[in-house]
Write a protein that holds these residues in place. Structure first.
Motif, PDB file in Angstrom:
ATOM      1  N   ARG A  33      -0.103  -5.326  -3.925  1.00  0.00           N
ATOM      2  CA  ARG A  33      -0.356  -4.619  -4.894  1.00  0.00           C
ATOM      3  C   ARG A  33      -0.948  -3.816  -3.960  1.00  0.00           C
ATOM      4  O   ARG A  33      -1.207  -3.968  -2.768  1.00  0.00           O
ATOM      5  CB  ARG A  33      -2.242  -4.889  -5.211  1.00  0.00           C
ATOM      6  CG  ARG A  33      -2.399  -6.167  -5.886  1.00  0.00           C
ATOM      7  CD  ARG A  33      -3.638  -7.192  -6.009  1.00  0.00           C
ATOM      8  NE  ARG A  33      -3.676  -8.139  -7.326  1.00  0.00           N
ATOM      9  CZ  ARG A  33      -4.375  -9.458  -6.955  1.00  0.00           C
ATOM     10  NH1 ARG A  33      -3.893  -9.143  -4.922  1.00  0.00           N
ATOM     11  NH2 ARG A  33      -4.479 -10.382  -7.279  1.00  0.00           N
ATOM     12  N   GLY A  34       0.380  -2.396  -4.318  1.00  0.00           N
ATOM     13  CA  GLY A  34      -0.270  -1.680  -4.217  1.00  0.00           C
ATOM     14  C   GLY A  34      -0.826  -0.603  -4.916  1.00  0.00           C
ATOM     15  O   GLY A  34      -0.948  -0.356  -5.735  1.00  0.00           O
ATOM     16  N   PHE A  35      -0.839   1.251  -4.224  1.00  0.00           N
ATOM     17  CA  PHE A  35      -2.056   2.655  -4.954  1.00  0.00           C
ATOM     18  C   PHE A  35      -1.221   3.639  -4.370  1.00  0.00           C
ATOM     19  O   PHE A  35      -0.618   3.759  -3.138  1.00  0.00           O
ATOM     20  CB  PHE A  35      -3.650   1.611  -4.999  1.00  0.00           C
ATOM     21  CG  PHE A  35      -3.627   2.254  -3.898  1.00  0.00           C
ATOM     22  CD1 PHE A  35      -4.256   2.866  -2.771  1.00  0.00           C
ATOM     23  CD2 PHE A  35      -3.939   0.123  -3.357  1.00  0.00           C
ATOM     24  CE1 PHE A  35      -4.548   3.139  -2.001  1.00  0.00           C
ATOM     25  CE2 PHE A  35      -4.069   0.424  -1.802  1.00  0.00           C
ATOM     26  CZ  PHE A  35      -4.639   1.639  -1.210  1.00  0.00           C
ATOM     27  N   ASN A  36      -1.288   4.337  -5.429  1.00  0.00           N
ATOM     28  CA  ASN A  36      -0.952   5.550  -4.734  1.00  0.00           C
ATOM     29  C   ASN A  36      -2.333   5.976  -3.852  1.00  0.00           C
ATOM     30  O   ASN A  36      -2.329   6.000  -3.968  1.00  0.00           O
ATOM     31  CB  ASN A  36      -0.832   7.161  -5.727  1.00  0.00           C
ATOM     32  CG  ASN A  36       0.735   6.480  -6.711  1.00  0.00           C
ATOM     33  OD1 ASN A  36       2.131   5.178  -6.578  1.00  0.00           O
ATOM     34  ND2 ASN A  36       1.164   6.985  -7.359  1.00  0.00           N
ATOM     35  N   HIS A  37      -1.470   6.905  -2.375  1.00  0.00           N
ATOM     36  CA  HIS A  37      -2.483   7.429  -1.605  1.00  0.00           C
ATOM     37  C   HIS A  37      -2.192   8.535  -0.583  1.00  0.00           C
ATOM     38  O   HIS A  37      -0.439   8.057  -0.799  1.00  0.00           O
ATOM     39  CB  HIS A  37      -2.915   6.221  -1.114  1.00  0.00           C
ATOM     40  CG  HIS A  37      -1.917   5.315  -0.031  1.00  0.00           C
ATOM     41  ND1 HIS A  37      -1.858   4.026  -0.211  1.00  0.00           N
ATOM     42  CD2 HIS A  37      -2.110   5.300   1.514  1.00  0.00           C
ATOM     43  CE1 HIS A  37      -0.814   4.064   0.672  1.00  0.00           C
ATOM     44  NE2 HIS A  37      -0.755   4.463   1.354  1.00  0.00           N
ATOM     45  N   ALA A  38      -2.644   9.466  -0.508  1.00  0.00           N
ATOM     46  CA  ALA A  38      -2.942  10.978   0.685  1.00  0.00           C
ATOM     47  C   ALA A  38      -2.566   9.628   1.776  1.00  0.00           C
ATOM     48  O   ALA A  38      -2.281   9.022   2.796  1.00  0.00           O
ATOM     49  CB  ALA A  38      -3.118  11.259   0.741  1.00  0.00           C
ATOM     50  N   LEU A  39      -1.189  10.578   2.803  1.00  0.00           N
ATOM     51  CA  LEU A  39      -0.246   9.968   3.900  1.00  0.00           C
ATOM     52  C   LEU A  39      -0.407  10.919   4.843  1.00  0.00           C
ATOM     53  O   LEU A  39      -0.513  12.355   4.784  1.00  0.00           O
ATOM     54  CB  LEU A  39       0.976   9.688   4.459  1.00  0.00           C
ATOM     55  CG  LEU A  39       1.306   8.363   3.657  1.00  0.00           C
ATOM     56  CD1 LEU A  39       2.027   8.317   3.336  1.00  0.00           C
ATOM     57  CD2 LEU A  39       0.134   7.105   4.062  1.00  0.00           C
ATOM     58  N   ALA A  40      -1.164  10.988   6.528  1.00  0.00           N
ATOM     59  CA  ALA A  40      -0.956  12.544   6.825  1.00  0.00           C
ATOM     60  C   ALA A  40       0.541  12.983   7.300  1.00  0.00           C
ATOM     61  O   ALA A  40       1.725  12.627   6.760  1.00  0.00           O
ATOM     62  CB  ALA A  40      -1.411  11.441   8.305  1.00  0.00           C
ATOM     63  N   PRO A  41       0.475  14.751   7.167  1.00  0.00           N
ATOM     64  CA  PRO A  41       1.300  14.813   6.691  1.00  0.00           C
ATOM     65  C   PRO A  41       2.682  14.132   8.266  1.00  0.00           C
ATOM     66  O   PRO A  41       2.601  13.796   9.410  1.00  0.00           O
ATOM     67  CB  PRO A  41       1.278  16.470   7.641  1.00  0.00           C
ATOM     68  CG  PRO A  41      -0.362  16.602   7.066  1.00  0.00           C
ATOM     69  CD  PRO A  41      -1.124  15.468   7.662  1.00  0.00           C
ATOM     70  N   ALA A  42       4.120  14.528   7.925  1.00  0.00           N
ATOM     71  CA  ALA A  42       4.966  14.052   8.609  1.00  0.00           C
ATOM     72  C   ALA A  42       6.211  15.112   8.720  1.00  0.00           C
ATOM     73  O   ALA A  42       5.617  15.970   8.300  1.00  0.00           O
ATOM     74  CB  ALA A  42       6.074  13.166   7.348  1.00  0.00           C
ATOM     75  N   VAL A  43       6.439  14.538   9.183  1.00  0.00           N
ATOM     76  CA  VAL A  43       7.757  15.652  10.036  1.00  0.00           C
ATOM     77  C   VAL A  43       8.985  15.139   9.831  1.00  0.00           C
ATOM     78  O   VAL A  43       9.374  14.337   9.767  1.00  0.00           O
ATOM     79  CB  VAL A  43       7.692  15.959  11.990  1.00  0.00           C
ATOM     80  CG1 VAL A  43       8.736  16.853  11.991  1.00  0.00           C
ATOM     81  CG2 VAL A  43       6.423  15.991  12.636  1.00  0.00           C
ATOM     82  N   SER A  44       9.606  16.313   8.754  1.00  0.00           N
ATOM     83  CA  SER A  44      10.385  16.379   7.930  1.00  0.00           C
ATOM     84  C   SER A  44      11.432  16.312   9.197  1.00  0.00           C
ATOM     85  O   SER A  44      11.997  17.370  10.299  1.00  0.00           O
ATOM     86  CB  SER A  44      11.021  16.835   7.286  1.00  0.00           C
ATOM     87  OG  SER A  44      11.999  16.890   6.989  1.00  0.00           O
ATOM     88  N   THR A  45      12.716  15.873   9.286  1.00  0.00           N
ATOM     89  CA  THR A  45      13.902  15.425  10.252  1.00  0.00           C
ATOM     90  C   THR A  45      15.649  16.681   9.326  1.00  0.00           C
ATOM     91  O   THR A  45      16.330  17.014   9.962  1.00  0.00           O
ATOM     92  CB  THR A  45      14.485  14.694  10.688  1.00  0.00           C
ATOM     93  OG1 THR A  45      15.151  13.679   9.255  1.00  0.00           O
ATOM     94  CG2 THR A  45      13.125  13.929  11.542  1.00  0.00           C
ATOM     95  N   VAL A  46      14.778  17.090   8.210  1.00  0.00           N
ATOM     96  CA  VAL A  46      15.991  17.748   6.878  1.00  0.00           C
ATOM     97  C   VAL A  46      15.599  18.711   6.149  1.00  0.00           C
ATOM     98  O   VAL A  46      14.311  18.636   5.623  1.00  0.00           O
ATOM     99  CB  VAL A  46      16.339  16.246   6.453  1.00  0.00           C
ATOM    100  CG1 VAL A  46      17.653  17.115   5.462  1.00  0.00           C
ATOM    101  CG2 VAL A  46      16.566  15.240   6.354  1.00  0.00           C
TER     102      VAL A  46
END
Length: 168
Positions: A33-46
Motif C-alpha cells: 500500500r502506498g501514499f503520496n508524501h513529501a520528501l527531503a529536497p533532492a539534488v538534481s543532476t540534470v
C-alpha cells in the motif's frame, strides 16, 4: 482495510453492472500500500527545462505508485499484477482523477510489468488501463534526462533513483 476497499470499489462499479463491458475484479490481499508524501529536497543532476543547472536541491515528493513498488521485496512481484490508484476528494466524500502520472509513475509501472492500472476517474467510476510491459524502457531518458517537458523533473528523477537504489 481490504473489506473497506472492496466496499468502495463495489459502490464505484454499481453503474457498470448494467453495461456490456463490465469491469471484473479479483480481490486479493494487496502486495503493498502506498501514499503520496513529501520528501527531503533532492539534488538534481540534470538541468531543468528552464536551463537551470543541475546540482540544485529541489523539493520533491514520492507518488503512491512508486511508494508501492519500493515496498516490494523484488520487482518480479509486480509482473502481471494490477495496481489500484485512488485519490480522495479534498472536500466531502468522493474521489478525484488518479491516473498514474507521466513524471515517472506510468513509465515505471510499464517497465516493471504491471499489467493494468485501475484508477478513480473523479466522476464516480474506476477506469482500467492495460499497460504494455516494456522491460527495456529507459525511464530516465523518457522523463528527467530527456529533451521534453519533463527534463529535470525532480519527481521523476527521485523515483528512478530510489527504485534503482533499492533494486539495482
Amino acid at each position: 482495510m481490504l473489506e473497506q476497499l472492496r466496499a468502495i470499489l463495489l459502490l464505484l462499479l454499481e453503474k457498470e453492472e448494467e453495461e456490456e463491458d463490465v469491469l471484473h475484479l479479483r480481490f486479493e490481499e494487496p502486495l503493498s500500500r502506498g501514499f503520496n508524501h513529501a520528501l527531503a529536497p533532492a539534488v538534481s543532476t540534470v538541468p531543468d527545462v528552464l536551463g537551470r543547472r543541475g546540482n540544485l536541491a529541489r523539493p520533491s515528493q514520492r507518488h503512491a505508485e512508486v511508494h508501492c513498488l519500493l515496498q516490494l521485496d523484488s520487482l518480479d512481484e509486480a509482473l502481471d499484477r494490477e495496481m489500484l490508484v485512488v485519490e480522495l476528494a479534498d472536500v466531502g466524500p468522493g474521489f478525484r482523477w488518479a491516473e498514474p502520472c507521466s513524471r515517472g509513475c506510468m513509465q515505471l509501472l510499464m517497465r516493471h510489468g504491471i499489467a493494468a492500472a485501475l484508477f478513480t476517474d473523479g466522476e464516480g467510476s474506476v477506469v482500467r488501463r492495460r499497460l504494455k510491459h516494456r522491460p527495456d524502457l529507459d525511464v530516465a531518458t523518457a522523463t528527467f534526462k530527456g529533451n521534453g517537458r519533463l527534463r529535470g523533473c525532480a519527481i521523476a528523477e527521485r523515483a528512478v533513483l530510489d527504485v534503482t537504489a533499492k533494486f539495482g
